[in-house]
Design a protein around this motif. Structure first.
Motif, PDB file in Angstrom:
ATOM      1  N   SER A  23      47.619  15.504  41.450  1.00  0.00           N
ATOM      2  CA  SER A  23      48.857  16.261  41.354  1.00  0.00           C
ATOM      3  C   SER A  23      48.609  17.654  41.934  1.00  0.00           C
ATOM      4  N   ARG A  24      49.500  18.585  41.603  1.00  0.00           N
ATOM      5  CA  ARG A  24      49.328  19.972  42.005  1.00  0.00           C
ATOM      6  C   ARG A  24      49.711  20.876  40.850  1.00  0.00           C
ATOM      7  N   ILE A  25      49.083  22.056  40.820  1.00  0.00           N
ATOM      8  CA  ILE A  25      49.477  23.065  39.849  1.00  0.00           C
ATOM      9  C   ILE A  25      50.011  24.279  40.609  1.00  0.00           C
ATOM     10  N   GLU A  26      50.778  25.084  39.907  1.00  0.00           N
ATOM     11  CA  GLU A  26      51.451  26.218  40.553  1.00  0.00           C
ATOM     12  C   GLU A  26      50.470  27.268  41.059  1.00  0.00           C
ATOM     13  N   GLU A  27      49.508  27.609  40.198  1.00  0.00           N
ATOM     14  CA  GLU A  27      48.557  28.653  40.580  1.00  0.00           C
ATOM     15  C   GLU A  27      47.201  28.405  39.931  1.00  0.00           C
ATOM     16  N   PHE A  28      46.176  28.917  40.598  1.00  0.00           N
ATOM     17  CA  PHE A  28      44.831  28.965  40.033  1.00  0.00           C
ATOM     18  C   PHE A  28      44.269  30.346  40.345  1.00  0.00           C
ATOM     19  N   SER A  29      43.802  31.060  39.321  1.00  0.00           N
ATOM     20  CA  SER A  29      43.376  32.453  39.506  1.00  0.00           C
ATOM     21  C   SER A  29      41.940  32.658  39.066  1.00  0.00           C
ATOM     22  N   ILE A  30      41.200  33.380  39.902  1.00  0.00           N
ATOM     23  CA  ILE A  30      39.874  33.887  39.575  1.00  0.00           C
ATOM     24  C   ILE A  30      39.996  35.408  39.573  1.00  0.00           C
ATOM     25  N   LYS A  31      40.178  35.961  38.385  1.00  0.00           N
ATOM     26  CA  LYS A  31      40.532  37.379  38.233  1.00  0.00           C
ATOM     27  C   LYS A  31      41.747  37.699  39.101  1.00  0.00           C
ATOM     28  N   ASN A  32      41.605  38.592  40.100  1.00  0.00           N
ATOM     29  CA  ASN A  32      42.755  39.011  40.901  1.00  0.00           C
ATOM     30  C   ASN A  32      43.013  38.126  42.118  1.00  0.00           C
ATOM     31  N   PHE A  33      42.165  37.126  42.340  1.00  0.00           N
ATOM     32  CA  PHE A  33      42.398  36.181  43.428  1.00  0.00           C
ATOM     33  C   PHE A  33      43.279  35.040  42.911  1.00  0.00           C
ATOM     34  N   THR A  34      44.390  34.799  43.561  1.00  0.00           N
ATOM     35  CA  THR A  34      45.299  33.739  43.119  1.00  0.00           C
ATOM     36  C   THR A  34      45.608  32.793  44.276  1.00  0.00           C
ATOM     37  N   LEU A  35      45.353  31.517  44.035  1.00  0.00           N
ATOM     38  CA  LEU A  35      45.686  30.448  44.986  1.00  0.00           C
ATOM     39  C   LEU A  35      46.915  29.714  44.473  1.00  0.00           C
ATOM     40  N   TYR A  71      21.747  33.374  39.117  1.00  0.00           N
ATOM     41  CA  TYR A  71      21.517  32.727  37.821  1.00  0.00           C
ATOM     42  C   TYR A  71      20.769  33.642  36.863  1.00  0.00           C
ATOM     43  N   GLN A  72      19.809  34.412  37.369  1.00  0.00           N
ATOM     44  CA  GLN A  72      18.975  35.221  36.470  1.00  0.00           C
ATOM     45  C   GLN A  72      19.779  36.327  35.798  1.00  0.00           C
ATOM     46  N   ASN A  73      20.810  36.834  36.487  1.00  0.00           N
ATOM     47  CA  ASN A  73      21.693  37.838  35.890  1.00  0.00           C
ATOM     48  C   ASN A  73      23.005  37.239  35.398  1.00  0.00           C
ATOM     49  N   SER A  74      23.099  35.915  35.448  1.00  0.00           N
ATOM     50  CA  SER A  74      24.287  35.189  34.949  1.00  0.00           C
ATOM     51  C   SER A  74      25.582  35.713  35.563  1.00  0.00           C
ATOM     52  N   SER A  75      25.569  35.932  36.875  1.00  0.00           N
ATOM     53  CA  SER A  75      26.765  36.454  37.528  1.00  0.00           C
ATOM     54  C   SER A  75      27.051  35.696  38.820  1.00  0.00           C
ATOM     55  N   ILE A  76      28.326  35.661  39.178  1.00  0.00           N
ATOM     56  CA  ILE A  76      28.757  35.089  40.451  1.00  0.00           C
ATOM     57  C   ILE A  76      29.813  36.019  41.044  1.00  0.00           C
ATOM     58  N   THR A  77      29.689  36.296  42.339  1.00  0.00           N
ATOM     59  CA  THR A  77      30.600  37.204  43.034  1.00  0.00           C
ATOM     60  C   THR A  77      31.390  36.426  44.072  1.00  0.00           C
ATOM     61  N   PHE A  78      32.715  36.616  44.047  1.00  0.00           N
ATOM     62  CA  PHE A  78      33.621  35.953  44.984  1.00  0.00           C
ATOM     63  C   PHE A  78      34.168  36.984  45.970  1.00  0.00           C
ATOM     64  N   ASP A  79      34.136  36.648  47.253  1.00  0.00           N
ATOM     65  CA  ASP A  79      34.751  37.484  48.297  1.00  0.00           C
ATOM     66  C   ASP A  79      35.537  36.547  49.204  1.00  0.00           C
ATOM     67  N   LYS A  80      36.860  36.658  49.199  1.00  0.00           N
ATOM     68  CA  LYS A  80      37.666  35.685  49.937  1.00  0.00           C
ATOM     69  C   LYS A  80      37.389  35.788  51.432  1.00  0.00           C
ATOM     70  N   ASN A  81      37.413  34.621  52.106  1.00  0.00           N
ATOM     71  CA  ASN A  81      37.156  34.576  53.540  1.00  0.00           C
ATOM     72  C   ASN A  81      38.393  34.080  54.283  1.00  0.00           C
ATOM     73  N   ARG A  82      38.244  33.765  55.555  1.00  0.00           N
ATOM     74  CA  ARG A  82      39.393  33.420  56.392  1.00  0.00           C
ATOM     75  C   ARG A  82      40.046  32.094  55.995  1.00  0.00           C
ATOM     76  N   MET A  83      39.360  31.290  55.174  1.00  0.00           N
ATOM     77  CA  MET A  83      39.946  30.018  54.729  1.00  0.00           C
ATOM     78  C   MET A  83      40.786  30.171  53.465  1.00  0.00           C
ATOM     79  N   PHE A  84      40.824  31.387  52.921  1.00  0.00           N
ATOM     80  CA  PHE A  84      41.485  31.598  51.634  1.00  0.00           C
ATOM     81  C   PHE A  84      42.944  31.139  51.642  1.00  0.00           C
ATOM     82  N   SER A  85      43.670  31.426  52.701  1.00  0.00           N
ATOM     83  CA  SER A  85      45.107  31.158  52.738  1.00  0.00           C
ATOM     84  C   SER A  85      45.469  29.792  53.322  1.00  0.00           C
ATOM     85  N   GLU A  86      44.474  28.983  53.651  1.00  0.00           N
ATOM     86  CA  GLU A  86      44.792  27.656  54.170  1.00  0.00           C
ATOM     87  C   GLU A  86      45.517  26.832  53.108  1.00  0.00           C
TER      88      GLU A  86
END
Length: 447
Positions: free
Chosen positions: A249-261, A301-316
């Motif tokens: 199916s599809r959902i309306e939105e999916f958000s990772i903090k301020n990034f929204t698909l 993993y050692q600092n238990s963090s993951i960083t997201f930076d949107k790229n050119r495929m973000f809006s596909e």
């Protein structure tokens, strides 16, 4: 082609196999190394060397042990030793499968080496996922590699950077979002947000680079996580112990903090397929390759963090297979082709001076060439292809008047993701007889 490789989510049940004390070390002065990877069906395929043998592995945050498929001659080719027999369970409703647990293997990824690597060699001839990818795939690696490095995944350049944590320097990034990861049995989870029926719902999701879908969600009526009115039942992939089916199916939105698909593809697997993988009670689903590829990532993993930076495929836009056909590379077939390197030469007929010459082809020479054979292995019920009369087991000969030997498996599958109403003409071979079928792609989610 963006689904079947939930085949790989398969191994997610290797939860109780314990920790390995082995460690990867980068063998250069920089403390860092870049590795080129292939992005196939939203999956990261990296070169890995095991005991001196070069292989291709899936890089999968959703597994906590390194696995090798036993369609190779494991004991002879890779010289795997110090083994003991174990049985594994995973996605699917079948029986547990046999595997060999092996110690003290030498494993290299670029300049990173581990001289005491544990491997789990799976004994099942059906667990050969290369035909579904159309490319070699010999195993899976996840936690064993991520635990020792800060890992940058650049989906844009298709480069993986491994850096010793003590040597890694974070650069300031105002456009990035950094989240804390929580771990359950060595697998990383983050809190995100989904919007279903105008309701924003916080969810805890496994980060799963080994899945080719966008999102998986587990239905939970009390939270409002359930199917929309528009969905279809489908094959989602092969699990470690059987096939996995569910609803798309599809959902309306999916958000990772301020990034929204928006308008994001989602799969709801059948609960019976999740018995051995949904042991983490707080888990609501998975974030897979079709979402992850829209970002460049820093996984620490050692600092238990993951960083997201949107790229050119973000809006596909999120597309899906509108034909209902799933293909795999099923061996090879002989293709008769003209050999343009063959020709007879002679004087131009009628020339008396013999000063003008040309090439005269007196007979056409053909050659037989081995080309990949593509067959239908799954066919969605009530899909355009099924309604047209296609069947599982049909071999594709041509698509839209062009021979399939001109295309890779991924190129053919991509044709099924085009806009709705696209006309598809397929010639197949069934019981030695060529047959022609025509159908139109249908988008059931189109407003």
């Amino acid at each position: 082609m963006k689904k079947y490789i939930w085949i790989i989510i398969i191994f997610f049940s290797l939860n109780n196999l314990g920790y390995s004390q082995s460690k990867f070390v980068i063998q250069n002065k920089k403390g860092s190394d870049k590795i080129h990877f292939k992005l196939i069906n939203n999956l990261i395929i990296i070169p890995v060397e095991i005991n001196g043998v070069e292989l291709s592995f899936l890089l999968d945050t959703g597994v906590n042990k390194s696995i090798i498929f036993n369609f190779l001659n494991i004991t002879d080719t890779l010289q795997i030793k110090d083994t003991e027999t174990i049985y594994l369970r995973g996605l699917g409703e079948g029986e547990a499968i046999k595997a060999l647990k092996s110690k003290n293997n030498i494993l290299k990824v670029g300049d990173a080496i581990n001289i005491s690597q544990e491997l789990y060699a799976v004994y099942n001839p059906n667990l050969n996922f290369a035909p579904r990818l159309g490319a070699p795939l010999h195993g899976i690696i996840g936690y064993d590699l991520f635990k020792d490095f800060v890992v940058e995944v650049n989906y844009t350049t298709k480069k993986l950077t491994l850096t010793n944590p003590k040597d890694y320097i974070y650069e300031k990034c105002n456009s990035c979002e950094t989240l804390n990861m929580q771990f359950y049995k060595n697998k990383p989870y983050i809190y995100t947000n989904v919007k279903i029926n105008d309701k924003h719902i916080p969810v805890k999701m496994l980060i799963d680079s080994g899945g080719s879908d966008a999102l998986w969600l587990f239905e939970e009526d009390s939270l409002g996580i359930h199917l929309d009115n528009k969905y279809f039942e489908d094959f989602l992939g092969h699990g470690l112990t059987g096939s996995v089916y569910g609803k798309r199916s599809r959902i309306e939105e999916f958000s990772i903090k301020n990034f929204t698909l928006k308008n994001v593809n989602v799969s709801f697997p059948e609960p019976t397929s999740l018995i051995y993988v949904k042991q983490h009670k707080e888990r609501n689903g998975s974030i897979a390759g079709n979402v992850l590829k829209r970002f460049n990532l820093i996984i620490d993993y050692q600092n238990s963090s993951i960083t997201f930076d949107k790229n050119r495929m973000f809006s596909e836009p999120f597309n899906y297979n509108k034909s209902g056909i799933e293909l795999e590379q099923d061996g090879v077939r002989l293709v008769r082709q003209k050999d343009y390197n063959y020709a007879n030469t002679g004087d131009f007929l009628g020339s008396e001076s013999n000063t003008s010459k040309t090439t005269v082809v007196l007979s056409t020479q053909y050659k037989l060439t081995l080309k990949p054979a593509y067959s239908i292995v799954e066919l969605r019920k009530d899909s355009p292809a099924e309604k047209a009369g296609l069947k599982v087991g049909d071999y594709l000969l041509s698509i839209n008047n062009k021979s399939t030997d001109r295309y890779s498996l991924q190129e053919i599958m991509q044709m099924f993701y085009e806009d709705k109403d696209e006309r598809i003409k397929i010639v197949i071979e069934r019981d030695g007889i060529p047959l022609t079928f025509v159908f139109y792609l249908e988008d059931i989610f189109k407003q």
